[in-house]
Design a protein around this motif. Structure first.
Motif, PDB file in Angstrom:
ATOM      1  N   LEU A 124       1.204  -1.363  -0.305  1.00 51.30           N
ATOM      2  CA  LEU A 124      -0.192   0.299  -0.228  1.00 51.30           C
ATOM      3  C   LEU A 124       0.825   1.293  -0.193  1.00 51.30           C
ATOM      4  N   TYR A 125       0.021   2.513  -0.863  1.00 56.01           N
ATOM      5  CA  TYR A 125       1.149   3.275  -0.722  1.00 56.01           C
ATOM      6  C   TYR A 125       0.595   4.915  -0.899  1.00 56.01           C
ATOM      7  N   ARG A 126       1.222   5.323   0.128  1.00 52.73           N
ATOM      8  CA  ARG A 126       1.293   7.378  -0.141  1.00 52.73           C
ATOM      9  C   ARG A 126       1.427   7.974  -1.387  1.00 52.73           C
ATOM     10  N   PHE A 127       0.556   9.244  -1.920  1.00 50.06           N
ATOM     11  CA  PHE A 127       1.122  10.136  -2.172  1.00 50.06           C
ATOM     12  C   PHE A 127       0.953  11.710  -1.715  1.00 50.06           C
ATOM     13  N   ASP A 128       2.131  12.375  -2.328  1.00 48.26           N
ATOM     14  CA  ASP A 128       3.007  13.104  -2.176  1.00 48.26           C
ATOM     15  C   ASP A 128       1.733  13.872  -1.737  1.00 48.26           C
ATOM     16  N   LYS A 129       0.741  14.074  -3.005  1.00 52.31           N
ATOM     17  CA  LYS A 129       0.217  15.323  -2.867  1.00 52.31           C
ATOM     18  C   LYS A 129      -1.351  14.943  -3.335  1.00 52.31           C
ATOM     19  N   ASP A 130      -1.447  14.706  -1.648  1.00 57.74           N
ATOM     20  CA  ASP A 130      -2.694  14.056  -1.161  1.00 57.74           C
ATOM     21  C   ASP A 130      -2.756  15.269   0.153  1.00 57.74           C
ATOM     22  N   THR A 131      -3.510  15.091   1.224  1.00 58.24           N
ATOM     23  CA  THR A 131      -3.452  15.928   2.304  1.00 58.24           C
ATOM     24  C   THR A 131      -3.567  15.100   3.264  1.00 58.24           C
ATOM     25  N   ALA A 132      -3.050  14.985   4.440  1.00 59.70           N
ATOM     26  CA  ALA A 132      -3.367  14.276   5.794  1.00 59.70           C
ATOM     27  C   ALA A 132      -4.552  14.670   6.540  1.00 59.70           C
ATOM     28  N   LYS A 133      -4.205  16.400   7.080  1.00 59.36           N
ATOM     29  CA  LYS A 133      -4.973  17.321   7.603  1.00 59.36           C
ATOM     30  C   LYS A 133      -5.192  17.932   6.937  1.00 59.36           C
ATOM     31  N   PRO A 134      -6.652  18.390   6.302  1.00 55.92           N
ATOM     32  CA  PRO A 134      -7.682  17.084   5.991  1.00 55.92           C
ATOM     33  C   PRO A 134      -7.725  16.095   5.224  1.00 55.92           C
ATOM     34  N   SER A 135      -8.150  14.417   5.541  1.00 52.61           N
ATOM     35  CA  SER A 135      -7.917  13.929   4.828  1.00 52.61           C
ATOM     36  C   SER A 135      -8.432  13.658   3.374  1.00 52.61           C
ATOM     37  N   LYS A 136      -7.531  14.070   2.279  1.00 53.28           N
ATOM     38  CA  LYS A 136      -8.436  14.181   0.648  1.00 53.28           C
ATOM     39  C   LYS A 136      -7.017  13.636  -0.073  1.00 53.28           C
ATOM     40  N   SER A 137      -7.811  12.821  -0.871  1.00 55.51           N
ATOM     41  CA  SER A 137      -7.406  12.304  -2.222  1.00 55.51           C
ATOM     42  C   SER A 137      -7.544  12.732  -3.191  1.00 55.51           C
ATOM     43  N   ASN A 138      -6.299  13.411  -3.632  1.00 52.04           N
ATOM     44  CA  ASN A 138      -5.738  14.447  -5.206  1.00 52.04           C
ATOM     45  C   ASN A 138      -5.494  13.169  -6.284  1.00 52.04           C
ATOM     46  N   CYS A 139      -6.458  11.590  -6.263  1.00 47.90           N
ATOM     47  CA  CYS A 139      -5.447  11.017  -6.881  1.00 47.90           C
ATOM     48  C   CYS A 139      -6.801  10.412  -7.893  1.00 47.90           C
ATOM     49  N   ASN A 140      -7.288  11.049  -9.239  1.00 48.50           N
ATOM     50  CA  ASN A 140      -8.429  10.337  -9.852  1.00 48.50           C
ATOM     51  C   ASN A 140      -8.393  10.003 -11.302  1.00 48.50           C
ATOM     52  N   GLY A 141      -9.726   9.713 -11.965  1.00 42.52           N
ATOM     53  CA  GLY A 141      -9.333   9.853 -13.006  1.00 42.52           C
ATOM     54  C   GLY A 141      -8.695   8.430 -13.628  1.00 42.52           C
ATOM     55  N   ASP A 142      -7.491   9.126 -14.259  1.00 43.97           N
ATOM     56  CA  ASP A 142      -6.403   7.935 -14.782  1.00 43.97           C
ATOM     57  C   ASP A 142      -5.474   7.440 -13.365  1.00 43.97           C
ATOM     58  N   CYS A 143      -5.441   8.668 -12.976  1.00 35.96           N
ATOM     59  CA  CYS A 143      -4.306   8.778 -12.005  1.00 35.96           C
ATOM     60  C   CYS A 143      -4.926   7.051 -11.279  1.00 35.96           C
ATOM     61  N   ALA A 144      -5.884   7.655 -10.733  1.00 38.69           N
ATOM     62  CA  ALA A 144      -6.370   6.240  -9.802  1.00 38.69           C
ATOM     63  C   ALA A 144      -6.535   5.386 -10.722  1.00 38.69           C
ATOM     64  N   LYS A 145      -7.008   4.946 -11.952  1.00 39.73           N
ATOM     65  CA  LYS A 145      -6.378   3.549 -12.431  1.00 39.73           C
ATOM     66  C   LYS A 145      -4.723   2.591 -12.298  1.00 39.73           C
ATOM     67  N   THR A 146      -3.673   3.996 -12.424  1.00 37.79           N
ATOM     68  CA  THR A 146      -2.950   3.433 -12.431  1.00 37.79           C
ATOM     69  C   THR A 146      -2.338   3.151 -10.567  1.00 37.79           C
ATOM     70  N   TRP A 147      -3.311   3.915  -9.405  1.00 41.77           N
ATOM     71  CA  TRP A 147      -3.237   4.120  -8.482  1.00 41.77           C
ATOM     72  C   TRP A 147      -4.007   3.311  -7.693  1.00 41.77           C
ATOM     73  N   PRO A 148      -4.936   2.040  -8.100  1.00 41.04           N
ATOM     74  CA  PRO A 148      -6.047   2.350  -6.878  1.00 41.04           C
ATOM     75  C   PRO A 148      -6.192   2.180  -5.829  1.00 41.04           C
ATOM     76  N   PRO A 149      -7.546   3.409  -5.354  1.00 46.01           N
ATOM     77  CA  PRO A 149      -7.566   3.382  -3.966  1.00 46.01           C
ATOM     78  C   PRO A 149      -8.208   1.954  -3.456  1.00 46.01           C
ATOM     79  N   LEU A 150      -7.571   2.039  -2.290  1.00 47.55           N
ATOM     80  CA  LEU A 150      -7.939   1.228  -1.361  1.00 47.55           C
ATOM     81  C   LEU A 150      -8.845   1.023  -1.066  1.00 47.55           C
ATOM     82  N   LEU A 151     -10.437   0.219  -1.360  1.00 42.97           N
ATOM     83  CA  LEU A 151     -11.742   0.902  -1.038  1.00 42.97           C
ATOM     84  C   LEU A 151     -12.644   0.131   0.799  1.00 42.97           C
ATOM     85  N   ILE A 152     -13.028   0.427   1.378  1.00 48.34           N
ATOM     86  CA  ILE A 152     -14.125  -0.011   1.955  1.00 48.34           C
ATOM     87  C   ILE A 152     -15.324   0.223   2.724  1.00 48.34           C
TER      88      ILE A 152
END
Length: 234
Positions: A124-152
């Motif tokens: 499992l990886y983290r992305f430097d362009k995301d933020t932790a406070k507040p939590s936010k993913s900035n990897c969508n679209g084609d990015c999420a195809k290469t880096w699929p999010p771990l979903l619950i």
């Protein structure tokens, strides 16, 4: 007359012995007779694998059951447990598909240190362009195809092993799905990792790193030094 009686009794006794011998042979079948013990040989010892029934001196070590996990944290309809499940759980689904049960496992690596893997052992990886406070993913679209999010999926359960459950949660993505987080950082898989233990995404673009159990970045892969081959060896 007395002599005849003694002869008759002797004949009956011999017949009985012969019958007993025949029954013994029949019961033994074709098994070879036991060899007589050889003088000077040590007496047979009890095998270490003997069971307590075979050897009363063998004492079985008590089996300590795994502690039953308790809910350490609840985020809406997702429960985060105090540790790994005490029963076998199905591994996480393939990339890009959510699951109602997620496992997180702290995993040791000689190259990058301890990182977190999912239930299939995938990094499992983290992305430097995301933020932790507040939590936010900035990897969508084609990015999420290469880096699929771990979903619950909700209602869901997350079982961390080697990770503080208070650091585990999820964040809602732009498409409405829920992505697992560690210390606020959304976590991802890498599409080019094909088997457990792969860390092909480590350091990609200088922004992707395997996540450690406290949400930090693991250390970069050691540089491969290209040593020139001596001319004499060419």
């Amino acid at each position: 007359m007395l002599l005849r009686s003694r002869i008759a009794r002797a004949a009956i006794a011999l017949t009985s012995l012969a019958a007993l011998a025949a029954c013994g042979d029949k019961e033994a079948g074709s098994a070879a007779p036991a060899a007589a013990p050889t003088v000077g040989q040590p007496s047979p010892t009890v095998s270490a694998a003997a069971t307590p029934e075979e050897n009363p001196e063998v004492i079985e070590a008590p089996v300590t059951p795994l502690p039953k996990p308790t809910v350490a944290k609840t985020q809406r309809r997702v429960q985060i447990y105090s540790g790994p499940s005490d029963v076998s759980l199905p591994p996480a689904p393939n990339m890009g598909r959510g699951s109602n049960i997620v496992q997180l496992n702290g995993t040791a690596s000689a190259d990058i240190g301890t990182y977190v893997a999912d239930g299939r052992g995938m990094t499992l990886y983290r992305f430097d362009k995301d933020t932790a406070k507040p939590s936010k993913s900035n990897c969508n679209g084609d990015c999420a195809k290469t880096w699929p999010p771990l979903l619950i999926k909700s209602p869901g359960q997350i079982y961390p092993s080697g990770i503080n459950p208070q650091l585990v949660g999820y964040v809602e993505r732009a498409d409405g799905t829920c992505q697992v987080t560690i210390a606020g950082w959304p976590v991802y898989l890498f599409s080019k990792d094909t088997k457990p233990g792969d860390i092909k995404g480590q350091g990609v673009g200088g922004t992707w790193f395997a996540i450690n159990p406290t949400g930090g970045k693991t250390k970069p892969l050691p540089e491969v030094v290209d040593v020139p081959t001596p001319a004499a060896a060419r």
